[in-house]
Scaffold this active site. Structure first.
Site, PDB file in Angstrom:
ATOM      1  CE  LYS A  99      -3.923  -2.146   2.096  1.00 41.65           C
ATOM      2  NZ  LYS A  99      -4.696  -2.355   3.330  1.00 41.65           N
ATOM      3  CD  GLU A 183      -5.333   5.243   4.621  1.00 37.94           C
ATOM      4  OE1 GLU A 183      -6.469   4.789   4.869  1.00 37.94           O
ATOM      5  OE2 GLU A 183      -4.708   4.988   3.580  1.00 37.94           O
ATOM      6  CG  HIS A 218     -12.620  -6.752   6.395  1.00 37.62           C
ATOM      7  ND1 HIS A 218     -12.809  -5.429   6.095  1.00 37.62           N
ATOM      8  CD2 HIS A 218     -12.197  -6.797   7.684  1.00 37.62           C
ATOM      9  CE1 HIS A 218     -12.505  -4.700   7.165  1.00 37.62           C
ATOM     10  NE2 HIS A 218     -12.146  -5.499   8.136  1.00 37.62           N
ATOM     11  NE  ARG A 275      -8.900 -10.781  -6.558  1.00 37.90           N
ATOM     12  CZ  ARG A 275      -8.775  -9.983  -5.518  1.00 37.90           C
ATOM     13  NH1 ARG A 275      -7.592  -9.471  -5.203  1.00 37.90           N
ATOM     14  NH2 ARG A 275      -9.823  -9.666  -4.768  1.00 37.90           N
TER      15      ARG A 275
HETATM   16  C1  MV4 Z   1     -10.456   2.312   5.757  1.00 40.06           C
HETATM   17  C2  MV4 Z   1     -11.668   2.526   6.443  1.00 40.06           C
HETATM   18  C3  MV4 Z   1     -11.860   3.751   7.035  1.00 40.06           C
HETATM   19  N1  MV4 Z   1     -10.912   4.694   6.946  1.00 40.06           N
HETATM   20  N2  MV4 Z   1      -9.555   3.299   5.696  1.00 40.06           N
HETATM   21  C4  MV4 Z   1     -11.067  -2.322   4.995  1.00 40.06           C
HETATM   22  C5  MV4 Z   1     -10.533  -3.197   3.928  1.00 40.06           C
HETATM   23  C6  MV4 Z   1      -9.458  -2.440   3.266  1.00 40.06           C
HETATM   24  N3  MV4 Z   1      -9.506  -2.636   1.842  1.00 40.06           N
HETATM   25  C7  MV4 Z   1      -9.685  -1.035   3.640  1.00 40.06           C
HETATM   26  N4  MV4 Z   1     -10.688  -1.019   4.662  1.00 40.06           N
HETATM   27  C8  MV4 Z   1     -11.066   0.135   5.255  1.00 40.06           C
HETATM   28  N5  MV4 Z   1     -10.186   1.150   5.163  1.00 40.06           N
HETATM   29  C9  MV4 Z   1      -9.785   4.461   6.283  1.00 40.06           C
HETATM   30  N6  MV4 Z   1      -8.858   5.400   6.241  1.00 40.06           N
HETATM   31  C10 MV4 Z   1     -12.590   1.513   6.516  1.00 40.06           C
HETATM   32  C11 MV4 Z   1     -12.297   0.300   5.922  1.00 40.06           C
HETATM   33  C12 MV4 Z   1     -13.310  -0.688   6.061  1.00 40.06           C
HETATM   34  C13 MV4 Z   1     -13.957  -1.202   4.947  1.00 40.06           C
HETATM   35  C14 MV4 Z   1     -13.635  -0.782   3.651  1.00 40.06           C
HETATM   36  C15 MV4 Z   1     -14.293  -1.285   2.565  1.00 40.06           C
HETATM   37  C16 MV4 Z   1     -15.288  -2.223   2.773  1.00 40.06           C
HETATM   38  C17 MV4 Z   1     -15.620  -2.659   4.027  1.00 40.06           C
HETATM   39  C18 MV4 Z   1     -14.966  -2.153   5.126  1.00 40.06           C
HETATM   40  C19 MV4 Z   1     -15.310  -2.598   6.399  1.00 40.06           C
HETATM   41  C20 MV4 Z   1     -14.660  -2.100   7.470  1.00 40.06           C
HETATM   42  C21 MV4 Z   1     -13.644  -1.156   7.303  1.00 40.06           C
END
Ligand code: MV4
Length: 479
Positions: A99, A183, A218, A275
């Site tokens: 990342k 973040e 997730h 992918r």
């Molecule tokens: C975040 C977020 C809130 N703020 N980043 C979870 C999986 C990963 N791909 C990134 N994720 C998140 N990043 C910041 N700065 C909340 C999540 C997150 C989330 C993101 C997408 C789909 C479902 C989620 C469930 C919980 C938290």
């Protein structure tokens, strides 16, 4: 494999001992067993897989969406063996697999990102100062993480050290890399991702968005395209940002750029998945583009012939994932034999699965039985079709997530489009599950309808709709 067959390309399936009777094995022109059931001894064996390819004179490998599909080392080995990897370059996979490297790569483009640290935390005092400026709550994320692994929310400075220790040790044990960054925590965001396609000549297009906000720990449960909330302007801005992200890493092949969207519809780039994704069918349905076909053309070195300005969203598609898990019992995997397995059919219904009646769901892999996709002119129509398709899906022998999917489809928050990634924890409890309309009841209704047809005047020549409890029509209409 279906796409390959349509293109006149022969296929070789590889399989583990647990999958000898799997559909992909039967469908392929040839099939080779690559080892015992555990994936570490079969599907993840790079050398064995490449040896099979050489022996059978294979030209190219499509890595699918699990296992080695985002493994830069595998892509590199495939290339070094003189074979074609149907996917991006190992370099793109590598950059986007980190990342922090991804953030660095897109830095010279104007991509919206959540406020945070641009590099790994080395000094805690400095990190706390930055967090105070950003404002709590903040998130500590593992650079090597993905899909929510190695993430820690910090509510206030008092919790910082404890959460930091946890995040680092989790990152080391899960990824062998303890780099973490900070973040701002966006509470209850929506998950919106953009499908991109790039070729080996520098052309990159996007195929609009998919919304995947209905997730459970997730794991995506429902995906749809387009998103219920994007305006044409935001869609275009996100599409442009996604193309820039792809450009930043010289991307070719099919890829997905993931964003979170807050309630003000601000969007932020999170990561790129290098992918084909599980939920790609919804994009295929609304654009008419066969993504696998495009991946194959791109891997052959052909330029993309689809022009961005010719792409249009037509209709609405919804996908639900049917897992062999028990939604009434904390989604515990429920492996067993598919004693009954009858797929829904009809206009606007697509089932992408790998099983047939009588097959066992192996314990070794992800217990996904099928992806059920519906397509209609409008979101409402796609949802109605989904409820109909879920009700017609007949699976016995294992518990499935179908009743949970029905719960989502019928929920007002989902129906209205007013939901976010907190949907499941906010609204779902097992007591909300309702059983499928009783098959016996529908059968009785059909028999009654047939009897009424025979005994009513004038004789109908058309089909009489059986009046199960779900129908708004009353039985006396038939009399
Ligand atoms: C975040 C977020 C809130 N703020 N980043 C979870 C999986 C990963 N791909 C990134 N994720 C998140 N990043 C910041 N700065 C909340 C999540 C997150 C989330 C993101 C997408 C789909 C479902 C989620 C469930 C919980 C938290």
């Amino acid at each position: 494999m279906r796409t390959a067959r349509e293109m006149g390309i022969k296929t070789v399936a590889i399989y583990s001992e647990a999958d000898r009777n799997a559909l992909h094995v039967r469908y392929a022109d040839e099939a080779v067993c690559v080892g015992p059931a555990p994936s570490s001894e079969s599907y993840l064996k790079t050398d064995v897989i490449i040896d099979v390819c050489k022996r059978l004179n294979v030209d190219a490998i499509h890595p699918g969406y699990g296992f080695l599909s985002e493994n830069a080392g595998f892509a590199r080995s495939v290339r070094e063996a003189g074979l074609i990897f149907i996917g991006p370059s190992p370099e793109s996979i590598e950059v986007m697999g980190s990342k922090l490297a991804a953030k660095a790569a897109v830095a010279q483009y104007n991509i919206p990102m959540v406020p945070g640290t641009p590099s790994a935390i080395t000094d805690r005092t400095e990190a706390k100062a930055i967090s105070a400026t950003i404002g709590y709550p903040i998130l500590i994320k593992a650079s090597a993480g993905g899909g929510g692994k190695g993430m820690r929310v910090v509510e206030s400075e008092g919790d910082f050290d404890e959460q930091m220790d946890r995040a680092v040790s989790e990152a080391i044990s899960a990824f062998g890399d303890g780099s973490v960054f900070i973040e701002k925590y966006v509470t209850s965001p929506r998950h919106v991702e953009i499908q991109v396609l790039g070729d080996q000549h520098g052309n990159i297009i996007h195929l609009f968005e998919r919304e995947c906000s209905v997730q459970r720990r997730h794991q995506k449960v429902v995906e749809e395209a387009p998103s219920a909330i994007l305006t044409p302007e935001i869609r275009e801005a996100m599409g442009r940002a996604a193309v820039d992200v792809a450009r930043a890493c010289g991307y070719y092949g099919a890829g997905t750029v993931e964003f979170i969207v807050n309630d003000a519809l601000d969007f932020y780039f999170l990561e790129m998945n290098t992918r084909l994704q599980v939920e790609h069918p919804v994009t295929e349905q609304i654009t008419g583009v066969d993504l696998v076909k495009q991946m194959i053309y791109i891997a052959e070195g052909k330029p993309i012939t689809i022009r961005q300005e010719d792409l249009q969203i037509k209709g609405h598609a919804v996908e639900v994932r049917v897992y062999a898990e028990d939604p009434a019992n904390n989604f515990l995997p429920d492996v067993g034999t598919l004693d009954t397995y009858i797929r829904p059919q009809g206009n606007g219904v697509r089932v992408d699965d790998g099983f047939e009646q009588g097959m066992a769901i192996p314990i070794y892999y992800d217990p996904m039985i099928a992806k059920l996709i519906t397509y209609g002119d409008t979101r409402e129509e796609a949802i109605q079709k989904m409820i109909r398709a879920i009700d017609e899906y007949q699976i016995s022998g294992v518990q499935t997530t179908l009743p949970f999917c029905r719960f989502v489809m019928k929920h007002d928050a989902f129906r209205s489009g007013q939901f976010d990634t907190g949907f499941v924890s906010k609204y779902f409890t097992p007591d909300k599950l309702t059983p499928a309309p009783d098959a016996t009841e529908s059968t009785l209704a059909a028999v009654l309808a047939a009897w009424l047809m025979e005994n009513s005047k004038p004789k109908s020549t058309g089909t009489v709709v059986a009046t199960a409890s779900r129908s708004k029509w009353k039985a006396n209409r038939l009399a």
